[in-house]
Every structure is written in structure tokens, then in C-alpha cells.
Design an enzyme around this catalytic site. Structure first.
Site, mmCIF file in Angstrom:
data_model
loop_
_atom_site.group_PDB
_atom_site.id
_atom_site.type_symbol
_atom_site.label_atom_id
_atom_site.label_comp_id
_atom_site.label_asym_id
_atom_site.label_seq_id
_atom_site.Cartn_x
_atom_site.Cartn_y
_atom_site.Cartn_z
ATOM 1 N N ARG A 164 0.834 -1.200 0.000
ATOM 2 C CA ARG A 164 0.000 0.000 0.000
ATOM 3 C C ARG A 164 0.872 1.254 0.000
ATOM 4 O O ARG A 164 0.593 2.233 0.698
ATOM 5 C CB ARG A 164 -0.961 0.006 1.200
ATOM 6 C CG ARG A 164 -1.858 -1.212 1.281
ATOM 7 C CD ARG A 164 -2.803 -1.321 0.097
ATOM 8 N NE ARG A 164 -3.540 -2.578 0.156
ATOM 9 C CZ ARG A 164 -3.156 -3.699 -0.468
ATOM 10 N NH1 ARG A 164 -2.054 -3.704 -1.199
ATOM 11 N NH2 ARG A 164 -3.875 -4.805 -0.379
ATOM 12 N N SER A 246 -10.909 -0.423 3.605
ATOM 13 C CA SER A 246 -10.049 -0.900 4.694
ATOM 14 C C SER A 246 -9.263 0.273 5.265
ATOM 15 O O SER A 246 -8.522 0.933 4.544
ATOM 16 C CB SER A 246 -9.086 -1.973 4.172
ATOM 17 O OG SER A 246 -9.807 -3.081 3.679
ATOM 18 N N GLU A 346 -4.399 3.270 6.297
ATOM 19 C CA GLU A 346 -4.197 3.256 4.848
ATOM 20 C C GLU A 346 -4.511 4.606 4.206
ATOM 21 O O GLU A 346 -3.790 5.047 3.318
ATOM 22 C CB GLU A 346 -5.074 2.174 4.201
ATOM 23 C CG GLU A 346 -4.523 0.764 4.295
ATOM 24 C CD GLU A 346 -5.210 -0.170 3.326
ATOM 25 O OE1 GLU A 346 -5.784 0.302 2.334
ATOM 26 O OE2 GLU A 346 -5.159 -1.396 3.554
#
Length: 350
Positions: A164, A246, A346
Site C-alpha cells: 500500500r 479498509s 491506509e
């Protein structure tokens, strides 16, 4: 080039956080961007590049000039015996693009179906799901340097992909380092879809689908349909309940750390990685700390998936970015106190 003033950003972030952009410009072509860059005040103008807003927490009105990327276009660049090279404009919807590639008979992106956001934002986050990351299918991208105005192309190595992560999330600290956060606007992205196609099925949810349906050798369309069904069952639709998908990265630990956690919590969800480390399911850790379904202010934890934070506000009492981050920090504290693991968010926080 029209620059809009005091634009509400609620429609442009999937969390549905109420905020405004003092200045807002829609970039549909490279010419749109260049018309802004020739203005005398460009060099002194702070800028914020906005894609689909699906990985974003806005904590207040944005004073920088918001560059909303809306560059369209999809095409097959070339086909060979080894695969297909496919290109999309940075403003294209990611899921629609994945579906389109399958409609054309070019499989390879199906495991990343229904990930919200745009094509241009995908390499910034190095999106991934169900055993496939963008870097596995990435070929190259084109971008414009927001300082010099030069067009440049990057391959996978130059993008510095990580979990990520990419070079677009880092600021260059000095002349020796390479960071492009706030420096570049991605215009087009190309993907390499190899032949022969091979399914990626080594993920628990997909294995369950195989067992439930009795389909041992699914094609790409079947995997696409399964992933869509799985994600819809687990994750709220941002059009109904505001969220950023998420919210935390799945942490990685050493085998020794994992063994220690298993000794205390045998049901912990974990996945051995190729490099010898072990990835833990952040959602399971959060759930184990009792956060699923809980709220703090007008932000909450989704009752079906603890990894997702949701907007519990309404028109009269909108959820703020500050409330989201207060909840996130409380969750981080709980997980650290119980497991000794620091969860990393994230989304981009601005």
C-alpha cells in the site's frame, strides 16, 4: 480553464466528510493542467491532487488548489503471444476498467474487482486484494511534473512499490532521495496482462467459494463475480454508508512474534509470506479488542467488518475528519496495548 470557488467536497470523498475546497479545478486533459501552470501565481500555489477520494480523510477545508483528475480513455496498446498491454486514463473508474478488460477478453485484474477509486490513484496506493497487487500487473505510467511541467514515464521499479505504498506517497527529503508526493499528477496508467492466464486462488474466501460452488477451475469472470460478491457482503457501499474501505494496513510480524500471539490467541488470522514474515489480519485484531459496531462521535466501526470505519453522521450532524481520526487513534491504542502491534492507517489524511 475555470477554477471554481468554495466547492463542497462531500461528493468527492467516499467517506462523505463535509468540507470545502477554496479552489477547485477539473483536469480532463493535459491542456487543462497546462493552462493552470502558465498562470503567474502557479509556483506559489499549494496544490492537492484528487482522484476518486476513496482513500482519503479530510480533517478540514482544503486551502490548496484541488486538482480533480478526470482524464478518460481506455485502449489496447498492443497484443503479443506473451500478453496484452492495456492503458487507461487516470480519471477512469477502477472497477469499471477491470470489468471492461474482462469484457474484451483480457483477464488478469479480476482479483482486484470492486476496489473503489480511479485508475490514476491505483498506483499511488499500490492497491491489492485477494492475492494480487497492482504492482503484479503494472507496466508503466505517464505523469506531469507539477513544478517543471515536464511529462515523464515511470516503470514499476521507479514507482518504488511497497505494501500500500509507492513513491507518490513520499516527499523527497533531499537531492539524493526520490519522492513525488505533491509533485506529480498521473495522467495514464498501463497494465501488462500475461498469457497464458493463470488464476490466483490462494485466499481463504476464494477457497470457500470454490468449495461452496464445486467449481475447482474457475475462469476469470467467475473469480471476478466471486470477488464482487465477497466484497459486497463484507464492505458497505459508500453510496449508502460513507467509508474509505479498509482503514488499516494488515501488519506483518516475525514468525516468533506470531507464535507468541497464537499462544495467547490461537484463533488469530495469519498468513505466512514468501519473505518469511507473517501477515496478520488487522480486522481480526480490531474485532478481538471489541471495536466491531462501536461508535465514537459520528464515526463508527462497521458491524460486519472491523477493518472498516464508517460515517455515522447525518445532514444535521455530519461526521468530521477529526472524529474519524479520534476513533482511529483509540483503536490503535487498544490493539497496541493487547497485542503490542502498531496499526498503520491506509488512507491519506489531509
Amino acid at each position: 480553464m475555470l477554477v471554481e470557488k468554495q466547492v463542497p467536497l462531500q461528493p468527492y470523498n467516499s467517506f462523505g466528510i463535509a468540507a470545502r475546497a477554496q479552489r477547485f479545478a477539473r483536469i480532463r486533459t493535459e491542456a487543462d493542467l497546462r493552462s493552470l501552470m502558465v498562470r503567474p501565481d502557479w509556483a506559489l500555489t499549494p496544490r492537492f491532487v484528487l482522484g476518486g477520494g476513496s482513500n482519503l480523510v479530510i480533517t478540514g477545508d482544503i486551502k490548496a488548489l484541488v486538482l480533480r483528475v478526470e482524464i478518460a480513455g481506455r485502449r489496447l496498446v498492443e497484443e503479443s503471444e506473451k500478453g496484452w498491454l492495456v492503458e487507461a486514463g487516470a480519471g477512469e473508474n477502477w472497477h469499471a476498467f477491470v470489468a471492461w478488460t474482462l469484457d474484451q477478453g483480457w483477464p488478469g485484474l479480476e482479483n482486484m474487482a470492486l476496489i473503489p477509486g480511479t485508475v490514476g490513484a491505483a498506483p499511488v496506493q499500490n492497491i491489492g486484494a485477494y492475492g494480487v497487487e497492482l504492482q503484479d500487473r503494472f507496466h508503466s505510467l505517464d505523469a506531469i511534473d507539477l513544478v517543471s511541467g515536464e511529462v515523464f514515464t515511470l516503470d514499476a521499479a521507479q514507482c518504488g512499490f511497497g505494501y500500500r505504498d509507492s513513491v507518490f506517497k513520499h516527499i523527497a527529503a533531499d537531492n539524493q532521495s526520490f519522492g513525488l508526493a505533491g509533485r506529480a499528477l498521473i495522467t495514464r496508467v498501463r497494465f501488462w496482462l500475461p498469457k497464458p492466464w493463470k488464476p490466483v486462488l490462494g485466499y481463504l474466501d476464494l477457497e470457500r467459494k470454490m468449495a461452496e460452488t464445486g467449481i475447482a477451475a474457475p475462469d476469470a469472470r467467475q473469480i471476478f463475480d466471486w470477488v464482487v460478491a465477497i466484497r459486497r457482503a463484507k464492505l458497505p457501499d459508500p453510496a449508502v454508508i460513507g467509508n474509505a474501505g479498509s482503514f488499516f494496513k494488515n501488519p506483518t510480524v516475525t514468525p516468533e512474534q506470531c507464535a507468541d500471539i497464537i499462544a495467547r490467541d490461537p484463533k488469530v488470522v495469519h498468513y505466512p509470506m514468501d519473505d518469511g514474515s507473517v501477515k496478520l489480519a488487522a480486522g481480526w485484531l480490531i474485532d478481538a479488542c471489541g471495536w466491531k459496531g462501536k461508535t465514537l462521535g459520528h464515526a463508527g466501526v462497521y458491524e460486519k467488518q472491523a477493518l472498516v470505519l464508517v460515517n455515522k453522521g447525518d445532514a444535521e450532524h455530519p461526521c468530521t475528519g477529526g472524529e474519524v481520526m479520534t476513533l482511529a487513534k483509540a483503536i490503535q491504542t487498544s490493539v497496541y496495548e493487547r497485542f503490542g502491534i502498531r496499526l498503520e492507517p491506509e488512507p491519506v489524511v489531509i
